[in-house]
Motif scaffolding. Structure first.
Motif, PDB file in Angstrom:
ATOM      1  N   ASN A   1      19.518  54.286  60.574  1.00 46.85           N
ATOM      2  CA  ASN A   1      20.665  53.723  60.525  1.00 46.85           C
ATOM      3  C   ASN A   1      20.424  52.130  60.505  1.00 46.85           C
ATOM      4  OD1 ASN A   1      22.447  55.404  60.705  1.00 46.85           O
ATOM      5  ND2 ASN A   1      23.611  55.133  62.477  1.00 46.85           N
ATOM      6  N   VAL A   2      19.715  51.547  61.176  1.00 47.37           N
ATOM      7  CA  VAL A   2      19.450  50.000  61.238  1.00 47.37           C
ATOM      8  C   VAL A   2      18.761  49.682  59.938  1.00 47.37           C
ATOM      9  CG1 VAL A   2      17.865  48.299  62.231  1.00 47.37           C
ATOM     10  CG2 VAL A   2      19.050  49.822  63.763  1.00 47.37           C
ATOM     11  N   ILE A   3      17.687  50.636  59.385  1.00 44.91           N
ATOM     12  CA  ILE A   3      17.089  50.009  58.141  1.00 44.91           C
ATOM     13  C   ILE A   3      18.007  50.202  56.875  1.00 44.91           C
ATOM     14  CG2 ILE A   3      15.080  50.486  56.504  1.00 44.91           C
ATOM     15  CD1 ILE A   3      14.162  49.434  59.020  1.00 44.91           C
ATOM     16  N   ILE A   4      18.777  51.288  56.956  1.00 45.86           N
ATOM     17  CA  ILE A   4      19.672  51.549  55.694  1.00 45.86           C
ATOM     18  C   ILE A   4      20.884  50.469  55.757  1.00 45.86           C
ATOM     19  CG2 ILE A   4      21.472  53.036  54.735  1.00 45.86           C
ATOM     20  CD1 ILE A   4      19.372  55.425  55.580  1.00 45.86           C
ATOM     21  N   SER A   5      21.220  50.056  57.025  1.00 42.93           N
ATOM     22  CA  SER A   5      22.418  48.786  57.079  1.00 42.93           C
ATOM     23  C   SER A   5      21.829  47.722  56.588  1.00 42.93           C
ATOM     24  CB  SER A   5      23.009  48.848  58.190  1.00 42.93           C
ATOM     25  OG  SER A   5      22.280  48.480  59.099  1.00 42.93           O
ATOM     26  N   LEU A   6      20.535  47.499  56.899  1.00 41.74           N
ATOM     27  CA  LEU A   6      19.892  46.360  56.509  1.00 41.74           C
ATOM     28  C   LEU A   6      19.632  46.207  54.748  1.00 41.74           C
ATOM     29  CD1 LEU A   6      16.857  45.567  58.843  1.00 41.74           C
ATOM     30  CD2 LEU A   6      18.707  44.202  58.409  1.00 41.74           C
ATOM     31  N   ILE A   7      19.073  47.201  54.414  1.00 38.58           N
ATOM     32  CA  ILE A   7      18.958  47.279  52.874  1.00 38.58           C
ATOM     33  C   ILE A   7      19.869  47.743  51.946  1.00 38.58           C
ATOM     34  CG2 ILE A   7      16.409  47.141  53.103  1.00 38.58           C
ATOM     35  CD1 ILE A   7      16.587  50.364  52.458  1.00 38.58           C
ATOM     36  N   LYS A   8      21.221  47.853  52.629  1.00 37.74           N
ATOM     37  CA  LYS A   8      22.341  48.425  51.965  1.00 37.74           C
ATOM     38  C   LYS A   8      22.768  47.718  50.494  1.00 37.74           C
ATOM     39  CE  LYS A   8      26.104  46.308  54.693  1.00 37.74           C
ATOM     40  NZ  LYS A   8      25.252  45.922  55.928  1.00 37.74           N
TER      41      LYS A   8
ATOM     42  N   TYR B   1      28.439  55.946  57.221  1.00 37.86           N
ATOM     43  CA  TYR B   1      28.575  54.868  58.093  1.00 37.86           C
ATOM     44  C   TYR B   1      27.537  53.723  58.053  1.00 37.86           C
ATOM     45  CZ  TYR B   1      30.003  52.543  62.535  1.00 37.86           C
ATOM     46  OH  TYR B   1      30.275  51.576  63.371  1.00 37.86           O
ATOM     47  N   ALA B   2      26.298  53.853  58.034  1.00 33.86           N
ATOM     48  CA  ALA B   2      25.226  52.866  57.940  1.00 33.86           C
ATOM     49  C   ALA B   2      25.281  52.139  56.553  1.00 33.86           C
ATOM     50  CB  ALA B   2      23.793  53.434  58.201  1.00 33.86           C
ATOM     51  N   GLN B   3      25.625  52.610  55.325  1.00 38.64           N
ATOM     52  CA  GLN B   3      25.580  51.939  54.321  1.00 38.64           C
ATOM     53  C   GLN B   3      26.563  51.146  53.881  1.00 38.64           C
ATOM     54  OE1 GLN B   3      25.950  54.201  50.548  1.00 38.64           O
ATOM     55  NE2 GLN B   3      27.439  55.582  51.226  1.00 38.64           N
ATOM     56  N   ARG B   4      27.715  51.132  54.842  1.00 40.79           N
ATOM     57  CA  ARG B   4      29.004  49.977  54.773  1.00 40.79           C
ATOM     58  C   ARG B   4      29.057  49.429  55.907  1.00 40.79           C
ATOM     59  NH1 ARG B   4      31.595  55.426  53.912  1.00 40.79           N
ATOM     60  NH2 ARG B   4      30.916  55.118  51.643  1.00 40.79           N
TER      61      ARG B   4
END
Lengths: 313, 197
Positions: free
Chosen positions: B53-60, B118-121
């Motif tokens: 979740n953290v990495i994906i929202s960082l690189i979204k 969730y995480a991608q946005r």
């Protein structure tokens, strides 16, 4: 004065049959088999039957009370489920086994689906299979007939599966029920007596039981132990729970197909599965699994054997 | 702070991954035979959820929309590999008990579902709390299911015999028992939810 004039649309045929009445009639037709079981296995069998029936009734009452459904404990269906479950148990099980089985049969097998008429699987068989998978030790310990000192013996089918020679069990003994087995399944004579009563009153039709029995007989005759067409078909029909299953459990209105054609397919499927499990499966007996599997197939059978409405294509 | 706390809490009850979203049932069915397996699976999945979740929202913002799923899977697989190697090194018994289901966290629908939905946005911090909440919710659900199955199916809890007089119902240790328990619990929670509304 009570209004006795019933105004309704056609058809105006009236038959004196209700769900409740049919259920009680099936219960009545099962009495001879229970009495025979008691004679063969002693009074212990009576306790198993009573425990099964009473706990089924109590479970039905409690669940319907909690689910805020109409309480219909006395419509005979819960009584019948408890009775059939007890008939499917060995005569000397610990006292809690019929209770657990009845609770499972009524609560999970029937009420979870929405009560009578909604269940996919025959509740009594669901209860039996649950017990079989949970406590196989008790479910496969049978007592010798007319020997009240709890000497264990294998059922004829189990003995056959282990490759033992069957001795001292004639077909006549099997017919009268002098063998190890479950309480209600042993006395074929009493079961057929009850089934005859149901036939005469028109509560069950011949389609499922006859095709079921014939297919099992045919299949076990063809694939006999000494090559093709050498099987002991009469032994396979008279032993195990075939007659009890075919006449009283496969014919359950709720879980069997509606049309005649569908019922014949259902009977053939049950017969094939039973024979296959008996001959090549891991268990000595396959009636309950066969009926449950065909129960699962009933909605599909019903869909493909739907009768044509007059005037449509 | 309050909104982060909400993101954490919603995974436990309101959007519980097992009983409300009905995601991740395959590992639930497979590992919920004993409580210790359930806890192990829950912690492993929580760690993966948190990391992915953290990495994906960082690189979204640098993930092209059309190939986002492979990108998510690469990130998730990285964390699963870390988890598996750590487990092999420090707790080989648990790794043996969970078997193939540890590498299969890669395709756990909760992890991919949270990344996609969730995480991608969302912001990094919110995603972190969401992952943590979902992981804890999944772990609690696993403990509940495996607790019932272990207690009734083998008469034990965390390996300790509860009462020697109880005769365990084997069926609850079988896959059919898992389906039964999950189905009944789902029904039970739905009844509770309907009563409340």
């Amino acid at each position: 004065m009570k209004n006795r004039l019933i105004v309704s649309v056609s058809p105006h045929l009236h038959k004196d049959a209700s769900v409740s009445k049919i259920m009680w009639m099936v219960v009545v037709s099962l009495i001879p088999a229970g009495v025979a079981g008691m004679f063969i296995f002693g009074v212990g069998a009576l306790w198993v039957i009573l425990l099964g029936v009473v706990s089924a009734l109590i479970t039905e009452w409690i669940v319907q009370l909690f689910a805020k459904r109409r309480v219909s404990v006395l419509d005979g269906s819960a009584f019948l489920t408890g009775l059939l479950l007890a008939y499917n148990l060995p005569p000397r099980v610990p006292f809690w086994l019929p209770i657990v089985g009845s609770v499972f049969a009524i609560a999970i097998g029937k009420q979870v689906f929405g009560g009578l008429g909604q269940n996919i699987f025959n509740p009594a068989l669901a209860g039996r299979v649950f017990l079989m998978a949970s406590w196989p030790k008790y479910m496969t310990t049978f007592t010798k007939p007319q020997n009240f000192d709890a000497i264990t013996s294998a059922t004829p089918l189990a003995a056959l599966k282990e490759g033992k020679v069957l001795e001292g069990i004639s077909n006549w003994n099997l017919f009268l029920g002098i063998r190890g087995g479950c309480i209600g399944e042993v006395c074929i004579f009493a079961l057929l007596l009850g089934a005859l009563f149901l036939f005469v009153r028109g509560y069950i039709s011949w389609h499922i039981p006859v095709t079921y029995t014939v297919v099992v007989g045919l299949f076990t005759y063809i694939f006999g132990p000494r090559g093709l067409f050498s099987g002991d078909w009469l032994f396979h029909i008279l032993s195990g729970g075939l007659i009890l299953g075919a006449f009283f459990m496969a014919t359950d209105y709720v879980t069997s197909p509606l049309t005649r054609c569908g019922q014949i397919i259902f009977g053939i499927g049950c017969g094939l599965l039973t024979a296959i499990i008996r001959l090549w499966g891991g268990y000595p007996e396959g009636v309950s699994y066969a009926i449950l599997m065909m129960n699962a197939a009933t909605p599909i059978i019903d869909r493909y054997t739907k009768s044509r409405i007059y005037g449509t294509r | 702070m309050k909104k982060y706390f909400y993101e954490f809490l919603k995974g436990i009850i309101k959007e519980n991954p097992t009983f409300v979203l009905v995601l991740g049932l395959c590992p639930t069915l497979a590992v919920s035979v004993s409580v210790i397996n359930g806890i192990g699976m829950g912690i492993a999945a929580t760690f993966v959820l948190l990391g992915s979740n953290v990495i994906i929202s960082l690189i979204k913002n640098i993930i092209p929309a059309r190939i986002r799923i492979p990108c998510f899977i690469v990130v998730i697989a990285t964390f699963v590999t870390i988890t598996e190697m750590t487990m092999k090194a420090y707790s080989p018994a648990l790794n043996r008990a969970l078997g193939i289901y540890v590498p299969l966290i890669v395709v756990n629908c909760i992890v991919l579902g949270r990344a996609e939905a969730y995480a991608q946005r969302q912001t990094v911090l919110k995603s972190l709390f969401d992952g943590l909440g979902m992981g804890v919710g999944f772990t609690l659900a696993l403990i509940l299911i495996s607790g019932i199955r272990e207690a009734l199916g083998s008469g034990k809890f965390l390996g300790y015999t509860l009462t020697p007089r109880y005769e365990p119902a084997f069926v609850l240790g079988l896959p059919s028992g898992a389906l039964l328990v999950i189905g009944l619990l789902l029904g039970f929670f739905n009844v509770l939810k309907n009563r409340k509304e």
